[in-house]
Design an enzyme around this catalytic site. Structure first.
Site, PDB file in Angstrom:
ATOM      1  N   TYR A  56       6.151   8.223  -4.357  1.00 21.45           N
ATOM      2  CA  TYR A  56       4.688   8.297  -4.468  1.00 21.45           C
ATOM      3  C   TYR A  56       4.226   9.744  -4.254  1.00 21.45           C
ATOM      4  O   TYR A  56       4.484  10.346  -3.207  1.00 21.45           O
ATOM      5  CB  TYR A  56       3.998   7.361  -3.470  1.00 21.45           C
ATOM      6  CG  TYR A  56       4.200   5.882  -3.782  1.00 21.45           C
ATOM      7  CD1 TYR A  56       4.666   5.455  -5.031  1.00 21.45           C
ATOM      8  CD2 TYR A  56       3.919   4.903  -2.838  1.00 21.45           C
ATOM      9  CE1 TYR A  56       4.847   4.115  -5.313  1.00 21.45           C
ATOM     10  CE2 TYR A  56       4.100   3.549  -3.123  1.00 21.45           C
ATOM     11  CZ  TYR A  56       4.576   3.171  -4.364  1.00 21.45           C
ATOM     12  OH  TYR A  56       4.751   1.835  -4.638  1.00 21.45           O
ATOM     13  N   PRO A 206      -2.825  -5.608  -7.191  1.00 24.41           N
ATOM     14  CA  PRO A 206      -3.424  -6.940  -7.264  1.00 24.41           C
ATOM     15  C   PRO A 206      -4.670  -7.000  -8.143  1.00 24.41           C
ATOM     16  O   PRO A 206      -4.988  -8.063  -8.673  1.00 24.41           O
ATOM     17  CB  PRO A 206      -3.772  -7.252  -5.797  1.00 24.41           C
ATOM     18  CG  PRO A 206      -3.855  -5.920  -5.125  1.00 24.41           C
ATOM     19  CD  PRO A 206      -2.845  -5.066  -5.820  1.00 24.41           C
ATOM     20  N   LEU A 207      -5.363  -5.864  -8.307  1.00 25.69           N
ATOM     21  CA  LEU A 207      -6.609  -5.894  -9.082  1.00 25.69           C
ATOM     22  C   LEU A 207      -6.413  -5.479 -10.542  1.00 25.69           C
ATOM     23  O   LEU A 207      -7.386  -5.388 -11.298  1.00 25.69           O
ATOM     24  CB  LEU A 207      -7.657  -4.994  -8.413  1.00 25.69           C
ATOM     25  CG  LEU A 207      -8.003  -5.366  -6.966  1.00 25.69           C
ATOM     26  CD1 LEU A 207      -9.008  -4.371  -6.374  1.00 25.69           C
ATOM     27  CD2 LEU A 207      -8.552  -6.790  -6.879  1.00 25.69           C
ATOM     28  N   GLY A 208      -5.165  -5.256 -10.915  1.00 27.84           N
ATOM     29  CA  GLY A 208      -4.867  -4.877 -12.304  1.00 27.84           C
ATOM     30  C   GLY A 208      -5.339  -5.961 -13.265  1.00 27.84           C
ATOM     31  O   GLY A 208      -5.215  -7.145 -12.986  1.00 27.84           O
ATOM     32  N   GLY A 209      -5.895  -5.522 -14.397  1.00 21.44           N
ATOM     33  CA  GLY A 209      -6.369  -6.484 -15.395  1.00 21.44           C
ATOM     34  C   GLY A 209      -7.823  -6.832 -15.212  1.00 21.44           C
ATOM     35  O   GLY A 209      -8.431  -7.442 -16.084  1.00 21.44           O
ATOM     36  N   VAL A 211     -10.208  -4.649 -12.536  1.00 21.31           N
ATOM     37  CA  VAL A 211     -10.954  -3.409 -12.284  1.00 21.31           C
ATOM     38  C   VAL A 211     -10.348  -2.216 -13.025  1.00 21.31           C
ATOM     39  O   VAL A 211     -10.986  -1.176 -13.144  1.00 21.31           O
ATOM     40  CB  VAL A 211     -11.137  -3.098 -10.787  1.00 21.31           C
ATOM     41  CG1 VAL A 211     -11.770  -4.246 -10.037  1.00 21.31           C
ATOM     42  CG2 VAL A 211      -9.855  -2.671 -10.132  1.00 21.31           C
ATOM     43  N   THR A 218      -2.305  -6.365 -22.187  1.00 24.35           N
ATOM     44  CA  THR A 218      -2.383  -7.104 -23.452  1.00 24.35           C
ATOM     45  C   THR A 218      -3.743  -7.780 -23.601  1.00 24.35           C
ATOM     46  O   THR A 218      -3.966  -8.507 -24.568  1.00 24.35           O
ATOM     47  CB  THR A 218      -1.288  -8.202 -23.526  1.00 24.35           C
ATOM     48  OG1 THR A 218      -1.425  -9.047 -22.381  1.00 24.35           O
ATOM     49  CG2 THR A 218       0.110  -7.615 -23.569  1.00 24.35           C
TER      50      THR A 218
HETATM   51  P1  NAP Z   1      -5.205  -1.995  -6.378  1.00 17.09           P
HETATM   52  O1  NAP Z   1      -5.838  -2.282  -5.065  1.00 17.09           O
HETATM   53  O2  NAP Z   1      -5.032  -3.106  -7.367  1.00 17.09           O
HETATM   54  O3  NAP Z   1      -5.961  -0.820  -7.137  1.00 17.09           O
HETATM   55  C1  NAP Z   1      -6.508   0.289  -6.490  1.00 17.09           C
HETATM   56  C2  NAP Z   1      -7.238   1.116  -7.528  1.00 17.09           C
HETATM   57  O4  NAP Z   1      -8.317   0.339  -8.034  1.00 17.09           O
HETATM   58  C3  NAP Z   1      -7.812   2.388  -6.958  1.00 17.09           C
HETATM   59  O5  NAP Z   1      -7.763   3.377  -7.970  1.00 17.09           O
HETATM   60  C4  NAP Z   1      -9.248   1.999  -6.662  1.00 17.09           C
HETATM   61  O6  NAP Z   1     -10.131   3.084  -6.757  1.00 17.09           O
HETATM   62  C5  NAP Z   1      -9.534   1.037  -7.783  1.00 17.09           C
HETATM   63  N1  NAP Z   1     -10.522   0.025  -7.386  1.00 17.09           N
HETATM   64  C6  NAP Z   1     -10.396  -0.888  -6.414  1.00 17.09           C
HETATM   65  N2  NAP Z   1     -11.482  -1.675  -6.361  1.00 17.09           N
HETATM   66  C7  NAP Z   1     -12.305  -1.220  -7.341  1.00 17.09           C
HETATM   67  C8  NAP Z   1     -13.570  -1.640  -7.796  1.00 17.09           C
HETATM   68  N3  NAP Z   1     -14.214  -2.655  -7.232  1.00 17.09           N
HETATM   69  N4  NAP Z   1     -14.112  -0.981  -8.846  1.00 17.09           N
HETATM   70  C9  NAP Z   1     -13.476   0.049  -9.415  1.00 17.09           C
HETATM   71  N5  NAP Z   1     -12.253   0.502  -9.016  1.00 17.09           N
HETATM   72  C10 NAP Z   1     -11.694  -0.142  -7.984  1.00 17.09           C
HETATM   73  O7  NAP Z   1      -3.795  -1.443  -6.024  1.00 17.09           O
HETATM   74  P2  NAP Z   1      -2.807  -0.270  -6.536  1.00 17.09           P
HETATM   75  O8  NAP Z   1      -3.207   0.993  -5.848  1.00 17.09           O
HETATM   76  O9  NAP Z   1      -2.670  -0.252  -8.006  1.00 17.09           O
HETATM   77  O10 NAP Z   1      -1.463  -0.794  -5.907  1.00 17.09           O
HETATM   78  C11 NAP Z   1      -1.421  -1.140  -4.512  1.00 17.09           C
HETATM   79  C12 NAP Z   1      -0.139  -0.650  -3.913  1.00 17.09           C
HETATM   80  O11 NAP Z   1       0.960  -1.329  -4.485  1.00 17.09           O
HETATM   81  C13 NAP Z   1       0.202   0.829  -4.092  1.00 17.09           C
HETATM   82  O12 NAP Z   1      -0.511   1.665  -3.211  1.00 17.09           O
HETATM   83  C14 NAP Z   1       1.678   0.802  -3.784  1.00 17.09           C
HETATM   84  O13 NAP Z   1       1.844   0.829  -2.383  1.00 17.09           O
HETATM   85  C15 NAP Z   1       2.114  -0.551  -4.338  1.00 17.09           C
HETATM   86  N6  NAP Z   1       2.799  -0.488  -5.663  1.00 17.09           N
HETATM   87  C16 NAP Z   1       4.072  -0.940  -5.741  1.00 17.09           C
HETATM   88  C17 NAP Z   1       4.741  -0.936  -6.961  1.00 17.09           C
HETATM   89  C18 NAP Z   1       6.159  -1.427  -7.024  1.00 17.09           C
HETATM   90  O14 NAP Z   1       6.796  -1.305  -8.089  1.00 17.09           O
HETATM   91  N7  NAP Z   1       6.698  -1.975  -5.967  1.00 17.09           N
HETATM   92  C19 NAP Z   1       4.098  -0.465  -8.115  1.00 17.09           C
HETATM   93  C20 NAP Z   1       2.778  -0.027  -8.011  1.00 17.09           C
HETATM   94  C21 NAP Z   1       2.127  -0.045  -6.772  1.00 17.09           C
HETATM   95  P3  NAP Z   1     -10.692   3.836  -5.427  1.00 17.09           P
HETATM   96  O15 NAP Z   1      -9.495   4.447  -4.760  1.00 17.09           O
HETATM   97  O16 NAP Z   1     -11.635   4.848  -5.982  1.00 17.09           O
HETATM   98  O17 NAP Z   1     -11.362   2.785  -4.568  1.00 17.09           O
END
Ligand code: NAP
Length: 298
Positions: A56, A206-209, A211, A218
Site C-alpha cells: 500500500y 465494501p462500497l465498490g459498485g 460509491v 460491469t
Molecule cells: P471503501 O470503504 O469501499 O472505499 C473507500 C473509498 O470510497 C474512499 O476513496 C472514500 O473516499 C470513498 N467513499 C466512501 N464513502 C463515500 C461516499 N459516501 N461518497 C463518496 N465517496 C465515498 O474501501 P476501500 O478503501 O476501497 O477498501 C477498504 C480496504 O480494503 C483498504 O483500505 C485495504 O485495507 C483493503 N483492500 C484489500 C484488498 C485485498 O486484495 N485484500 C484490495 C483492496 C483493498 P474518502 O476517503 O474521500 O472518504
C-alpha cells in the site's frame, strides 16, 4: 462499536476494520496529515483493527502508521495490526517463497515500528505455491514472535483447504472482495466454508459498485440507476444514508462478514457504524439483490 472474537483465540476485533490502503494519499504532506487524522478518527470511533499490506503506497501507508505508533507507543497493545504480503511488482507476480515472505514481513515490521503483527495474510494466491513450504515459513514466523496469527486473502475455498491441510495453525480469516457488484462469494463456496470452519470473512472495497466503480466494473448506467432507486427507497425507510445500507447488507450475512472501511473522511469513518445498528430485514436484503441483478429471482 460491536466486536468479534476470532474462533479459538482471544483476538477480539471491532466488527468494522479500518483499511489503511489510502492513508498516504498522493504522498504529499497534506494527504499524510489527513491520513493520520483518519486513523485517529477510527480509533476514537472504536475501531481497534487496522488493515495494511506491504504494497500500500509502496510501503508509505505502513510507514505513516509507524510514525503514529512512535508518537503514541501505548497504542500498540490496544490494537490489532494486520498486514499482507505475496504480491510483487515489476513484473507483477505472486511469490510465497520462504525468502520473499520472510523479508516482506521484516520490512512491514520495520516500517510499522512494531515487533509483531497480530495477523499476517497471504495477499493473493500464488498459483505456484507449495503448501509445505508456506507451512514451514509460518512456523518460523510464529516461533520468532513476529506473527501471532495467520490468514489469507482472495483465496478460493479449495486453495484455503490446501494450505490449511499443511498447517498446524488455523487460518483465521479470508479477506475477499464482497460488495454489491462482486457477489461471487455468496455462491462459490467461500462464505459457506467460512461459516462451516469458523473462518471470518473480511470484505475489502465494501462500497465498490455504489460509491465508486468496483474492480472490473460491469454495471451499466441503467444498473446503477436501478440500484440507486432501491437504495434511496430503503434509505428513506431505515432513516439512513444509502451507503450505510450497503454495509448493513454485508453485515446481515450469517458468516459474520467484517467490512473494511477505507474512507479517509472522519465523518464517514464514524458514520459507518450506523450500519451496525440497522435492523435490516430479510426481505430488503433480497430486494437489493434483485435490484442489483436486474431480474427477479427464480
Ligand atoms: P471503501 O470503504 O469501499 O472505499 C473507500 C473509498 O470510497 C474512499 O476513496 C472514500 O473516499 C470513498 N467513499 C466512501 N464513502 C463515500 C461516499 N459516501 N461518497 C463518496 N465517496 C465515498 O474501501 P476501500 O478503501 O476501497 O477498501 C477498504 C480496504 O480494503 C483498504 O483500505 C485495504 O485495507 C483493503 N483492500 C484489500 C484488498 C485485498 O486484495 N485484500 C484490495 C483492496 C483493498 P474518502 O476517503 O474521500 O472518504
Amino acid at each position: 462499536m460491536n466486536n468479534i472474537t476470532y474462533k479459538n483465540t482471544t483476538l477480539t476485533s471491532s466488527r468494522l476494520i479500518y483499511g489503511c490502503m489510502r492513508i498516504a494519499g498522493d504522498n504529499s504532506s497534506q494527504d499524510k496529515a489527513k491520513g493520520k487524522l483518519a486513523i485517529r478518527a477510527a480509533l476514537d470511533a472504536g475501531y481497534n483493527h487496522f488493515d495494511h499490506a506491504d504494497i500500500y503506497g509502496n510501503g508509505e501507508c505502513e510507514s505513516l502508521f509507524g510514525e503514529l505508533l512512535n508518537e503514541s507507543p501505548n497504542m500498540r497493545d490496544e490494537i490489532i495490526i494486520t498486514s499482507k504480503a505475496g504480491i510483487r511488482s515489476n513484473p507483477q507476480h505472486y511469490d510465497f517463497s520462504n525468502k520473499y515472505l520472510t523479508s516482506s514481513v521484516e520490512g512491514s515490521l520495520k516500517r510499522l515500528n512494531t515487533d509483531y503483527l497480530d495477523l499476517f495474510l497471504l495477499h493473493r494466491p500464488d498459483y505456484l505455491f507449495n503448501a509445505e513450504e508456506v507451512a514451514e515459513t509460518f512456523q518460523q514466523l510464529k516461533q520468532s514472535g513476529k506473527i501471532k496469527h495467520f490468514g489469507v486473502s482472495n483465496f478460493s475455498p479449495s486453495q484455503l483447504s490446501l494450505l490449511q491441510s499443511a498447517l498446524d495453525e488455523p487460518l483465521l480469516v479470508n479477506q475477499i472482495e464482497i460488495n454489491i457488484h462482486n457477489i461471487n462469494s455468496l455462491s462459490d463456496g467461500t462464505l459457506d466454508q467460512c461459516q462451516q470452519k469458523g473462518i471470518t470473512p473480511i470484505a475489502w472495497c465494501p462500497l465498490g459498485g455504489v460509491v465508486y466503480p468496483a474492480w472490473g466494473n460491469t454495471f451499466s448506467l441503467e444498473d446503477e440507476q436501478r440500484i440507486e432507486r432501491e437504495l434511496t427507497r430503503q434509505a428513506h425507510h431505515y432513516n439512513c444514508l444509502p451507503w450505510q445500507l450497503i454495509l448493513a447488507w454485508l453485515l446481515k450475512h450469517p458468516a459474520n462478514i467484517c467490512p473494511i472501511i477505507g474512507s479517509t473522511t472522519a465523518e464517514r469513518i464514524l458514520a459507518a457504524q450506523k450500519a451496525l445498528t440497522l435492523d435490516y430485514s430479510h426481505v430488503d436484503w433480497y430486494r437489493l439483490l434483485e435490484a442489483r441483478n436486474g431480474h427477479p429471482l427464480p
